[in-house]
Design a protein around this motif. Structure first.
Motif, mmCIF file in Angstrom:
data_model
loop_
_atom_site.group_PDB
_atom_site.id
_atom_site.type_symbol
_atom_site.label_atom_id
_atom_site.label_comp_id
_atom_site.label_asym_id
_atom_site.label_seq_id
_atom_site.Cartn_x
_atom_site.Cartn_y
_atom_site.Cartn_z
ATOM 1 N N LYS A 166 29.849 74.132 5.622
ATOM 2 C CA LYS A 166 29.541 73.148 6.836
ATOM 3 C C LYS A 166 28.786 71.902 6.284
ATOM 4 N N TRP A 167 29.244 70.782 6.925
ATOM 5 C CA TRP A 167 28.882 69.328 6.533
ATOM 6 C C TRP A 167 27.317 69.364 6.775
ATOM 7 N N VAL A 168 26.480 68.908 5.905
ATOM 8 C CA VAL A 168 25.120 68.739 5.811
ATOM 9 C C VAL A 168 24.840 67.291 5.357
ATOM 10 N N TRP A 169 23.818 66.589 6.094
ATOM 11 C CA TRP A 169 23.272 65.385 5.439
ATOM 12 C C TRP A 169 22.054 65.672 4.450
ATOM 13 N N LEU A 170 21.852 64.840 3.606
ATOM 14 C CA LEU A 170 20.625 64.925 2.744
ATOM 15 C C LEU A 170 19.305 65.268 3.506
ATOM 16 N N ASP A 171 18.984 64.773 4.802
ATOM 17 C CA ASP A 171 17.567 65.190 5.252
ATOM 18 C C ASP A 171 17.818 66.653 5.686
ATOM 19 N N GLY A 172 18.864 67.497 5.565
ATOM 20 C CA GLY A 172 18.805 68.831 6.086
ATOM 21 C C GLY A 172 19.502 69.058 7.195
ATOM 22 N N SER A 173 19.782 67.827 8.051
ATOM 23 C CA SER A 173 20.448 68.028 9.554
ATOM 24 C C SER A 173 22.005 68.289 9.259
ATOM 25 N N ASP A 174 22.587 68.687 10.143
ATOM 26 C CA ASP A 174 24.055 69.129 10.142
ATOM 27 C C ASP A 174 24.873 67.701 10.866
ATOM 28 N N LEU A 175 25.799 67.904 10.435
ATOM 29 C CA LEU A 175 26.731 66.480 11.062
ATOM 30 C C LEU A 175 27.525 67.298 12.431
ATOM 31 N N THR A 176 27.096 66.634 13.417
ATOM 32 C CA THR A 176 27.062 66.988 14.633
ATOM 33 C C THR A 176 28.479 66.201 15.412
ATOM 34 N N GLU A 177 28.736 65.152 14.752
ATOM 35 C CA GLU A 177 30.051 64.281 15.446
ATOM 36 C C GLU A 177 31.071 64.618 14.445
ATOM 37 N N THR A 178 31.761 65.407 14.531
ATOM 38 C CA THR A 178 33.039 65.693 13.468
ATOM 39 C C THR A 178 34.074 64.825 13.742
ATOM 40 N N SER A 179 34.160 64.148 14.780
ATOM 41 C CA SER A 179 35.071 62.944 15.062
ATOM 42 C C SER A 179 34.907 61.872 14.172
ATOM 43 N N TRP A 180 33.789 61.591 13.358
ATOM 44 C CA TRP A 180 33.428 60.692 12.411
ATOM 45 C C TRP A 180 34.087 60.826 11.309
ATOM 46 N N ILE A 181 34.755 61.832 10.865
ATOM 47 C CA ILE A 181 35.263 62.277 9.642
ATOM 48 C C ILE A 181 36.596 62.713 9.643
ATOM 49 N N GLN A 182 37.624 62.073 8.870
ATOM 50 C CA GLN A 182 38.954 62.702 8.495
ATOM 51 C C GLN A 182 38.914 63.875 7.615
ATOM 52 N N GLN A 183 39.755 64.820 8.349
ATOM 53 C CA GLN A 183 39.447 66.049 7.777
ATOM 54 C C GLN A 183 38.137 66.846 7.939
ATOM 55 N N ALA A 184 38.051 67.122 9.320
ATOM 56 C CA ALA A 184 36.576 67.642 9.954
ATOM 57 C C ALA A 184 36.355 68.916 9.172
ATOM 58 N N THR A 185 37.411 69.707 8.712
ATOM 59 C CA THR A 185 37.111 71.100 8.455
ATOM 60 C C THR A 185 36.605 70.949 7.049
ATOM 61 N N PRO A 186 35.422 71.715 6.886
ATOM 62 C CA PRO A 186 34.787 71.796 5.533
ATOM 63 C C PRO A 186 35.404 72.276 4.505
ATOM 64 N N THR A 187 35.217 71.519 3.365
ATOM 65 C CA THR A 187 36.274 72.245 2.072
ATOM 66 C C THR A 187 35.092 72.162 1.114
ATOM 67 N N LYS A 188 35.023 73.311 0.451
ATOM 68 C CA LYS A 188 34.018 73.519 -0.775
ATOM 69 C C LYS A 188 34.283 72.559 -1.766
ATOM 70 N N GLY A 189 33.157 71.955 -2.215
ATOM 71 C CA GLY A 189 33.192 70.827 -3.332
ATOM 72 C C GLY A 189 33.479 69.643 -2.831
#
Length: 348
Positions: A287-310
Motif C-alpha cells: 500500500k501507498w504510505v507517506w513518510l509520516d506513517g499515514s496512508d495515501l487516502t486520495e488514490t485519484s492523485w496518482i497515476q497507476q493507483a495500484t501499489p507496485t512493490k519497489g
C-alpha cells in the motif's frame, strides 16, 4: 659258757597314700633274733679261734638278713604300686575325665573366642576395604576439586584481566564521550550559529529573522527547497531522502489539497532532464504510505493507483490526466523536494 645276749631289730613298711581315698595300711612287723655270745672271762687260743669263727658266721647271717630285708622292701614297693594301679583306678580315671572335660570346655571357649575373633577380623577387613574405597573416592573427588579450583582460579585471572581491559576501555570510552560531548557542544554552538545565520541573515548590518532559512520557501507551517539537479546529479529515492536528512528535513509529504497544489506549482522547471521530483511517498507492504506513517487516502492523485512493490511517487507538472503524482521504480534517478517545519517568530 656265758649267757648269750639276744638283740631284736624291727622293720616297718608303710603304704603310700592314694590320691583319692588316702587309705593307710600298716604292714606286719618282722622280728629276727640275733644271738651274740658273751665274751668268756678266760679265753684260750682255741677259744679265740672259735669265737672268731662264730663272729664271722654271725656277720654272714646278718648280711643274709639284710639281703632278705631289701628283697622284702622291694616286694612291698611293688605291692604298693600294684595296689595304686589295680585297687584304686577309678579315682585317677575320674580325675582324668574331669581334666578332659575341663580341657574340652576350655577348647570350646577358645573355639568360640577364635570364631568371634575371625568374625571381628572379617568385619574389620570389610570396613577396611570400605574405608579404602571411600578414601579412593575422596582422593578422586579431591583431585577433581583441585582441578576445578585451578580452573576457577584460571577463569578468575582471565576475568580480572578482562575486567582490567573493560576498565581501560570504559576509561577510554569516558574520555571519548567527554571529547564527543565537547565536540557536540561545539557543533551545537556551530549549528546554532548556522541556524542564526540561516534564519536571521544580516542585511545592511542588521539581522532580520524569518521563518525559513535562506533558499527555502515557506508555505503555511512548512519550509520547502526544490533541488533542480541536472541529470548527472539526480538521485534515487533513498539517496534523495538521505540528502534531505542531511538538511534536517525529509522528502515532502502532502497532507491536504493546499500542499498538493503548492507542490504541483513548485514543479515549475521546464528543463527537459527533469521528469519529476521525488516526494515522501512509497509502497510499503502492498500500500501507498507517506513518510509520516499515514496512508495515501486520495488514490485519484496518482497515476497507476495500484501499489507496485519497489515503487515510489514523483511529483510531475501539467500531467495530461490531471494526476499530479506518478508511480515509478524507486531506483530511478530524479530531482527532489525537501520539507521541514518553519520557525515560529511570534509568541505562542
Amino acid at each position: 659258757m656265758a649267757e648269750e645276749e639276744v638283740n631284736y631289730a624291727s622293720v616297718v613298711f608303710k603304704a603310700n597314700k592314694s590320691p583319692a581315698a588316702e587309705v593307710k595300711k600298716e604292714e606286719d612287723t618282722v622280728y629276727d633274733e640275733v644271738k651274740v655270745k658273751d665274751k668268756p672271762a678266760d679265753q684260750t687260743d682255741d677259744t679265740k679261734d672259735e669265737k672268731a669263727n662264730n663272729r664271722h658266721g654271725n656277720f654272714r647271717l646278718l648280711a643274709c638278713c639284710l639281703g632278705i630285708l631289701c628283697v622284702l622292701l622291694l616286694l612291698a614297693i611293688i605291692a604298693v604300686c600294684v595296689y595304686i594301679t589295680t585297687v584304686n583306678p577309678t579315682s585317677g580315671q575320674n580325675q582324668l575325665t574331669e581334666n578332659l572335660t575341663h580341657l574340652e570346655a576350655l577348647n570350646r571357649n577358645l573355639t568360640n573366642i577364635n570364631d568371634k575373633l575371625n568374625s571381628t577380623v572379617h568385619n574389620l577387613t570389610v570396613q577396611f576395604d570400605n574405608l579404602n574405597k571411600s578414601y579412593t573416592a575422596l582422593e578422586s573427588n579431591n583431585t577433581d576439586v583441585i582441578a576445578e579450583n585451578l580452573k576457577l582460579e584460571k577463569q578468575k585471572q582471565e576475568l580480572e584481566t578482562k575486567n582490567q581491559q573493560l576498565e581501560t576501555a570504559m576509561k577510554n570510552l569516558t574520555e571519548t564521550l567527554e571529547d564527543m560531548k565537547t565536540e557536540s557542544n561545539k557543533l551545537n554552538v556551530s549549528r546554532a550559529q548556522w541556524s542564526i545565520d540561516q534564519y536571521c541573515p544580516i542585511d545592511g548590518g542588521v539581522r532580520k529573522c524569518k521563518s525559513c532559512q535562506t533558499d527555502w520557501v515557506q508555505e503555511e507551517s512548512s519550509c520547502y527547497v526544490v533541488h533542480n539537479a541536472p541529470s548527472n546529479q539526480q538521485l534515487t529515492w533513498d539517496e534523495a531522502q538521505a540528502n534531505c536528512k542531511g538538511k534536517i528535513s525529509e522528502l515532502a509529504v502532502i497532507n491536504n489539497a493546499v500542499e498538493k497544489e503548492f507542490i504541483k506549482e513548485s514543479s515549475w522547471a521546464d528543463d527537459h532532464w527533469i521528469a519529476g521530483y521525488w516526494i515522501g511517498l512509497r509502497v510499503v507492504d502492498g500500500k501507498w504510505v507517506w513518510l509520516d506513517g499515514s496512508d495515501l487516502t486520495e488514490t485519484s492523485w496518482i497515476q497507476q493507483a495500484t501499489p507496485t512493490k519497489g515503487h515510489c511517487a514523483i511529483s510531475v507538472p501539467n500531467n495530461i490526466q490531471n494526476k499530479y503524482l506518478e508511480s515509478v521504480n524507486c531506483g530511478n534517478r530524479n530531482a527532489w523536494i525537501c520539507e521541514k517545519k518553519s520557525l515560529s517568530l511570534t509568541p505562542p
